[in-house]
Design a protein around this motif. Structure first.
Motif, PDB file in Angstrom:
ATOM      1  N   ARG A 104       1.065  -1.153  -0.291  1.00 12.13           N
ATOM      2  CA  ARG A 104       0.163  -0.450   0.202  1.00 12.13           C
ATOM      3  C   ARG A 104       1.205   0.912  -0.341  1.00 12.13           C
ATOM      4  NH1 ARG A 104      -5.663  -0.088   3.055  1.00 12.13           N
ATOM      5  NH2 ARG A 104      -5.937  -0.951   0.936  1.00 12.13           N
ATOM      6  N   THR A 105       0.259   1.363  -1.310  1.00 11.19           N
ATOM      7  CA  THR A 105       1.714   3.204  -1.148  1.00 11.19           C
ATOM      8  C   THR A 105       0.440   4.349  -0.996  1.00 11.19           C
ATOM      9  OG1 THR A 105       3.256   2.064  -3.032  1.00 11.19           O
ATOM     10  CG2 THR A 105       3.026   4.715  -3.147  1.00 11.19           C
ATOM     11  N   HIS A 106       0.935   5.420  -0.020  1.00 13.16           N
ATOM     12  CA  HIS A 106       0.246   7.051   0.096  1.00 13.16           C
ATOM     13  C   HIS A 106       1.557   7.867  -0.191  1.00 13.16           C
ATOM     14  CE1 HIS A 106      -2.018   4.953   3.532  1.00 13.16           C
ATOM     15  NE2 HIS A 106      -1.169   3.267   3.195  1.00 13.16           N
ATOM     16  N   ARG A 107       0.950   8.201  -0.874  1.00 14.47           N
ATOM     17  CA  ARG A 107       1.163   9.938  -1.220  1.00 14.47           C
ATOM     18  C   ARG A 107       0.624  10.870  -0.297  1.00 14.47           C
ATOM     19  NH1 ARG A 107       3.713  11.113  -6.259  1.00 14.47           N
ATOM     20  NH2 ARG A 107       4.148  13.656  -6.399  1.00 14.47           N
ATOM     21  N   TYR A 108       1.858  11.514   0.205  1.00 19.60           N
ATOM     22  CA  TYR A 108       1.086  12.620   0.938  1.00 19.60           C
ATOM     23  C   TYR A 108       2.319  14.108   0.812  1.00 19.60           C
ATOM     24  CZ  TYR A 108       3.322   9.387   4.776  1.00 19.60           C
ATOM     25  OH  TYR A 108       3.796   9.186   5.577  1.00 19.60           O
ATOM     26  N   THR A 109       1.322  14.686   1.697  1.00 25.28           N
ATOM     27  CA  THR A 109       2.503  16.432   2.066  1.00 25.28           C
ATOM     28  C   THR A 109       2.335  16.261   3.509  1.00 25.28           C
ATOM     29  OG1 THR A 109       1.000  17.942   1.721  1.00 25.28           O
ATOM     30  CG2 THR A 109       2.297  17.788  -0.165  1.00 25.28           C
ATOM     31  N   VAL A 110       3.572  16.837   4.187  1.00 25.32           N
ATOM     32  CA  VAL A 110       3.427  16.831   5.549  1.00 25.32           C
ATOM     33  C   VAL A 110       3.089  18.838   5.751  1.00 25.32           C
ATOM     34  CG1 VAL A 110       4.267  16.763   8.149  1.00 25.32           C
ATOM     35  CG2 VAL A 110       4.294  15.045   6.051  1.00 25.32           C
ATOM     36  N   GLU A 111       2.226  19.172   6.540  1.00 30.94           N
ATOM     37  CA  GLU A 111       2.265  19.926   7.580  1.00 30.94           C
ATOM     38  C   GLU A 111       3.387  21.330   7.865  1.00 30.94           C
ATOM     39  OE1 GLU A 111      -0.864  21.746   6.794  1.00 30.94           O
ATOM     40  OE2 GLU A 111      -2.102  20.240   6.040  1.00 30.94           O
ATOM     41  N   THR A 112       3.670  22.088   7.254  1.00 30.41           N
ATOM     42  CA  THR A 112       4.757  22.935   8.123  1.00 30.41           C
ATOM     43  C   THR A 112       5.022  22.584   8.996  1.00 30.41           C
ATOM     44  OG1 THR A 112       4.413  24.145   5.747  1.00 30.41           O
ATOM     45  CG2 THR A 112       5.974  24.727   7.713  1.00 30.41           C
ATOM     46  N   GLY A 113       6.126  22.890   9.803  1.00 34.42           N
ATOM     47  CA  GLY A 113       6.266  22.079  10.791  1.00 34.42           C
ATOM     48  C   GLY A 113       5.662  21.194  11.670  1.00 34.42           C
ATOM     49  N   SER A 114       4.907  20.547  11.298  1.00 37.04           N
ATOM     50  CA  SER A 114       5.127  19.295  11.630  1.00 37.04           C
ATOM     51  C   SER A 114       5.594  17.680  11.586  1.00 37.04           C
ATOM     52  CB  SER A 114       3.565  18.566  11.004  1.00 37.04           C
ATOM     53  OG  SER A 114       1.961  20.021  11.460  1.00 37.04           O
ATOM     54  N   LEU A 115       6.529  17.701  10.314  1.00 40.91           N
ATOM     55  CA  LEU A 115       7.321  16.854  10.702  1.00 40.91           C
ATOM     56  C   LEU A 115       7.822  15.558  11.019  1.00 40.91           C
ATOM     57  CD1 LEU A 115       8.075  15.112   8.508  1.00 40.91           C
ATOM     58  CD2 LEU A 115      10.453  16.189   8.078  1.00 40.91           C
ATOM     59  N   LEU A 139      10.299   5.729   4.118  1.00 37.98           N
ATOM     60  CA  LEU A 139       9.296   6.028   4.080  1.00 37.98           C
ATOM     61  C   LEU A 139      10.164   7.163   2.841  1.00 37.98           C
ATOM     62  CD1 LEU A 139       7.437   8.709   4.401  1.00 37.98           C
ATOM     63  CD2 LEU A 139       8.416   9.259   6.367  1.00 37.98           C
ATOM     64  N   ILE A 140       9.984   7.551   1.637  1.00 40.30           N
ATOM     65  CA  ILE A 140      11.260   8.189   0.721  1.00 40.30           C
ATOM     66  C   ILE A 140      10.217   9.817   1.229  1.00 40.30           C
ATOM     67  CG2 ILE A 140      11.437   8.361  -1.947  1.00 40.30           C
ATOM     68  CD1 ILE A 140      10.453   5.441  -1.205  1.00 40.30           C
ATOM     69  N   LYS A 141      11.194  10.563   1.112  1.00 39.53           N
ATOM     70  CA  LYS A 141      11.200  11.703   0.719  1.00 39.53           C
ATOM     71  C   LYS A 141      11.566  12.517  -0.768  1.00 39.53           C
ATOM     72  CE  LYS A 141      12.091  16.928   2.349  1.00 39.53           C
ATOM     73  NZ  LYS A 141      12.357  17.820   3.236  1.00 39.53           N
ATOM     74  N   LEU A 142      10.476  12.681  -1.671  1.00 36.59           N
ATOM     75  CA  LEU A 142      10.346  12.812  -2.976  1.00 36.59           C
ATOM     76  C   LEU A 142      11.469  14.527  -3.443  1.00 36.59           C
ATOM     77  CD1 LEU A 142       6.916  11.835  -4.377  1.00 36.59           C
ATOM     78  CD2 LEU A 142       9.681   9.937  -4.035  1.00 36.59           C
ATOM     79  N   ASP A 143      11.632  14.500  -4.793  1.00 37.55           N
ATOM     80  CA  ASP A 143      12.462  16.037  -5.375  1.00 37.55           C
ATOM     81  C   ASP A 143      11.170  17.655  -4.701  1.00 37.55           C
ATOM     82  OD1 ASP A 143      14.700  14.707  -5.397  1.00 37.55           O
ATOM     83  OD2 ASP A 143      14.396  14.430  -6.858  1.00 37.55           O
ATOM     84  N   ASP A 144       9.603  16.893  -5.034  1.00 40.71           N
ATOM     85  CA  ASP A 144       9.095  18.092  -4.383  1.00 40.71           C
ATOM     86  C   ASP A 144       8.418  18.678  -3.303  1.00 40.71           C
ATOM     87  OD1 ASP A 144       7.495  15.171  -3.976  1.00 40.71           O
ATOM     88  OD2 ASP A 144       5.988  15.511  -6.073  1.00 40.71           O
ATOM     89  N   GLY A 145       9.376  17.538  -1.752  1.00 41.13           N
ATOM     90  CA  GLY A 145       8.767  18.006  -0.813  1.00 41.13           C
ATOM     91  C   GLY A 145       7.714  16.670  -0.277  1.00 41.13           C
ATOM     92  N   SER A 146       6.909  16.408  -1.209  1.00 42.31           N
ATOM     93  CA  SER A 146       5.820  15.007  -0.750  1.00 42.31           C
ATOM     94  C   SER A 146       7.014  13.817  -0.715  1.00 42.31           C
ATOM     95  CB  SER A 146       4.618  15.016  -2.421  1.00 42.31           C
ATOM     96  OG  SER A 146       4.972  14.196  -3.041  1.00 42.31           O
ATOM     97  N   TYR A 147       5.757  12.897   0.255  1.00 41.08           N
ATOM     98  CA  TYR A 147       6.195  11.780   0.792  1.00 41.08           C
ATOM     99  C   TYR A 147       5.873  10.435  -0.020  1.00 41.08           C
ATOM    100  CZ  TYR A 147       8.289  14.706   3.858  1.00 41.08           C
ATOM    101  OH  TYR A 147      10.010  15.778   4.784  1.00 41.08           O
ATOM    102  N   LEU A 148       6.756   9.895  -0.349  1.00 40.50           N
ATOM    103  CA  LEU A 148       5.834   8.426   0.112  1.00 40.50           C
ATOM    104  C   LEU A 148       6.171   7.003   1.188  1.00 40.50           C
ATOM    105  CD1 LEU A 148       7.088   7.158  -3.908  1.00 40.50           C
ATOM    106  CD2 LEU A 148       4.976   8.116  -3.318  1.00 40.50           C
ATOM    107  N   ASP A 149       5.420   6.995   1.487  1.00 38.97           N
ATOM    108  CA  ASP A 149       5.188   6.165   1.908  1.00 38.97           C
ATOM    109  C   ASP A 149       4.410   4.129   1.959  1.00 38.97           C
ATOM    110  OD1 ASP A 149       5.371   4.993   5.158  1.00 38.97           O
ATOM    111  OD2 ASP A 149       4.196   6.581   5.626  1.00 38.97           O
ATOM    112  N   ILE A 150       5.265   4.124   1.621  1.00 34.57           N
ATOM    113  CA  ILE A 150       5.351   1.894   1.481  1.00 34.57           C
ATOM    114  C   ILE A 150       4.994   0.924   1.678  1.00 34.57           C
ATOM    115  CG2 ILE A 150       6.020   0.496  -0.917  1.00 34.57           C
ATOM    116  CD1 ILE A 150       7.680   3.341  -1.823  1.00 34.57           C
ATOM    117  N   TRP A 151       4.287   0.574   2.039  1.00 34.48           N
ATOM    118  CA  TRP A 151       3.612  -0.033   3.291  1.00 34.48           C
ATOM    119  C   TRP A 151       3.593  -2.032   2.537  1.00 34.48           C
ATOM    120  CZ3 TRP A 151       1.101   0.970   8.677  1.00 34.48           C
ATOM    121  CH2 TRP A 151       1.394   2.283   8.884  1.00 34.48           C
TER     122      TRP A 151
END
Length: 96
Positions: free
Chosen positions: A5-16, A42-54
Motif C-alpha cells: 500500500r503506497t501512500h503519497r502525501y505532504t506534511v503540514e509545515t512544522g509538523s514533520l 518512507l521516501i521524501k521526493l524532490d517535490d517535497g511530498s512523501y511516499l510511504d510504502i507499507w
C-alpha cells in the motif's frame, strides 16, 4: 504474493517531527498486532511530498489490518498532520 500500500502525501509545515513520531508509534503498534506486516519505507521526493510504502505478506492480511485501522486513534492523529493524501495498492511481482 506480497502486497504493498503506497501512500503519497505532504506534511503540514512544522509538523514533520511530530508526524514521524506518530508514524513510528503507529508502525510499532500495527507490527505487534499483525505479524504479517513486513516493512514500511518512507521516501521524501524532490517535490517535497512523501511516499510511504507499507508491505504485507498478502492482500488479505493488509485488508484485515486496514479494517481495524479506522478504530485506532493514532491513525487519525497521524493523518491529520498530512495533506494531499492518496493511496495505491499493488502486488509485488519482482523483488531483487
Amino acid at each position: 504474493m506480497a502486497t504493498v500500500r503506497t501512500h503519497r502525501y505532504t506534511v503540514e509545515t512544522g509538523s514533520l517531527a511530530t508526524m514521524l513520531e506518530h508514524r513510528t508509534n503507529l508502525i510499532d503498534g500495527i507490527r505487534s498486532a499483525n505479524p504479517t506486516f513486513a516493512e514500511a519505507t518512507l521516501i521524501k521526493l524532490d517535490d517535497g511530498s512523501y511516499l510511504d510504502i507499507w508491505r504485507w505478506e498478502s492482500a488479505e492480511d493488509m485488508q484485515r489490518a486496514s479494517q481495524v485501522a479506522a478504530s485506532i486513534p493514532l491513525v487519525g492523529a497521524t493523518l491529520s498532520l498530512t495533506a494531499d493524501h492518496s493511496v495505491l495498492d499493488g502486488e509485488v511481482l519482482d523483488r531483487r
